[in-house]
Design a protein around this motif. Structure first.
Motif, PDB file in Angstrom:
ATOM      1  N   SER B  26      45.630  17.422  81.672  1.00  0.00           N
ATOM      2  CA  SER B  26      45.268  16.927  80.401  1.00  0.00           C
ATOM      3  C   SER B  26      45.666  18.188  79.232  1.00  0.00           C
ATOM      4  CB  SER B  26      43.808  16.747  80.190  1.00  0.00           C
ATOM      5  OG  SER B  26      42.955  18.135  80.929  1.00  0.00           O
ATOM      6  N   SER B  28      47.969  19.260  76.935  1.00  0.00           N
ATOM      7  CA  SER B  28      49.312  19.061  76.645  1.00  0.00           C
ATOM      8  C   SER B  28      50.074  19.948  76.110  1.00  0.00           C
ATOM      9  CB  SER B  28      49.037  17.842  75.183  1.00  0.00           C
ATOM     10  OG  SER B  28      48.494  18.399  74.292  1.00  0.00           O
ATOM     11  N   SER B  52      58.498  22.426  81.086  1.00  0.00           N
ATOM     12  CA  SER B  52      58.274  21.227  80.265  1.00  0.00           C
ATOM     13  C   SER B  52      59.591  20.382  79.328  1.00  0.00           C
ATOM     14  CB  SER B  52      57.233  21.364  79.071  1.00  0.00           C
ATOM     15  OG  SER B  52      57.833  22.333  78.161  1.00  0.00           O
ATOM     16  N   LYS B  68      55.330  13.722  80.861  1.00  0.00           N
ATOM     17  CA  LYS B  68      54.713  14.178  79.932  1.00  0.00           C
ATOM     18  C   LYS B  68      54.255  13.260  78.902  1.00  0.00           C
ATOM     19  CE  LYS B  68      58.368  16.701  78.535  1.00  0.00           C
ATOM     20  NZ  LYS B  68      59.202  16.533  79.722  1.00  0.00           N
ATOM     21  N   LYS B  71      51.302  12.776  81.128  1.00  0.00           N
ATOM     22  CA  LYS B  71      50.522  13.888  81.749  1.00  0.00           C
ATOM     23  C   LYS B  71      50.647  13.964  83.164  1.00  0.00           C
ATOM     24  CE  LYS B  71      48.183  15.167  77.538  1.00  0.00           C
ATOM     25  NZ  LYS B  71      48.077  13.963  76.897  1.00  0.00           N
TER      26      LYS B  71
END
Lengths: 113, 114
Positions: B26, B28, B52, B68, B71
């Protein structure tokens, strides 16, 4: 060669006692950690430490204190042990904080009776 | 607070099958994700990681996928073997992860039947 080693592997002690768990890493890392793993296998950070900074998880009771005699060692001291302290404690190390692989020791199973 | 969690606490597969272990995160702001394997009586052991700026990374028999947008993180194990039986953890890291350390998810037990 063991990268991160902890002693003892098992520790059984009575409530109210004070005990220590030792950790040594031979990886040349500059950051070491202590994690607690509960009976449901949940791993929770307790401390993060390098030669500049100790970061403490605010949920950790002040009966727990890390002590680092040098960069390769981070020992965990626990005062006035309680039943709820029973868990597996893992030492770990990494070369950078938070964005690289952490290497874990084999764990110390602490049982408070 | 923000956390990393797993959808399936236990996954049972037959030897030779492909396994998929899922993880939702969760935070980000996390920019580093890692999968660990923990065998009984041992400490977590690194399997594979991903940053990422990537959405897929392959290792030996393992692949990590990162989405992404939703998530979501997954670990795929090809041709699962009995020796793969263990608890698997996803973890996230990054400058915004609280204590500048890895935050672990709850773990998924993988059971491989011969």
């Amino acid at each position: 060669d063991t990268a991160v080693s902890q002693t003892p592997k098992y520790l059984v002690t009575q409530m109210g006692n004070d005990k220590s768990i030792k950790c040594e890493q031979n990886l040349g890392h500059d950051t070491m950690y202590w994690y607690k793993q509960d009976s449901k296998k949940f791993l929770k950070i307790m401390f993060s430490y390098n030669n500049k900074e100790l970061i403490i998880n605010e949920t950790v009771p002040n009966r727990f204190s890390p002590k680092s005699p040098d960069k390769a060692h981070l020992n965990l001291h626990i005062n006035s042990l309680e039943l709820g302290d029973s868990a597996v404690y893992f030492c770990a190390s990494s070369s950078l904080q938070g964005n690289t692989e952490a290497f874990f020791g084999q764990g110390t199973r602490l049982t408070v009776v | 607070g923000e956390s990393v969690g797993l959808h399936l606490p236990t996954l049972s597969v037959q030897e030779g099958d492909n396994s998929i272990i899922n993880c939702a995160y969760s935070n980000s702001a996390s920019d580093y994700f890692i999968w660990y394997k923990q065998e009984s009586g041992k400490g977590p052991q690194f399997i594979i990681d991903i940053r990422s700026n990537m959405d897929k990374r392959q290792g030996q028999r393992v692949t990590v996928l990162l989405n992404k947008t939703v998530k979501h993180l997954s670990l795929q194990i090809a041709a699962t073997q009995p020796g793969d039986s263990a608890v698997y953890f996803c973890a996230e890291g990054g400058a915004d992860s609280g204590y500048s350390t890895l935050t672990f998810g709850k773990g998924t037990m993988l059971l491989v039947s011969p």
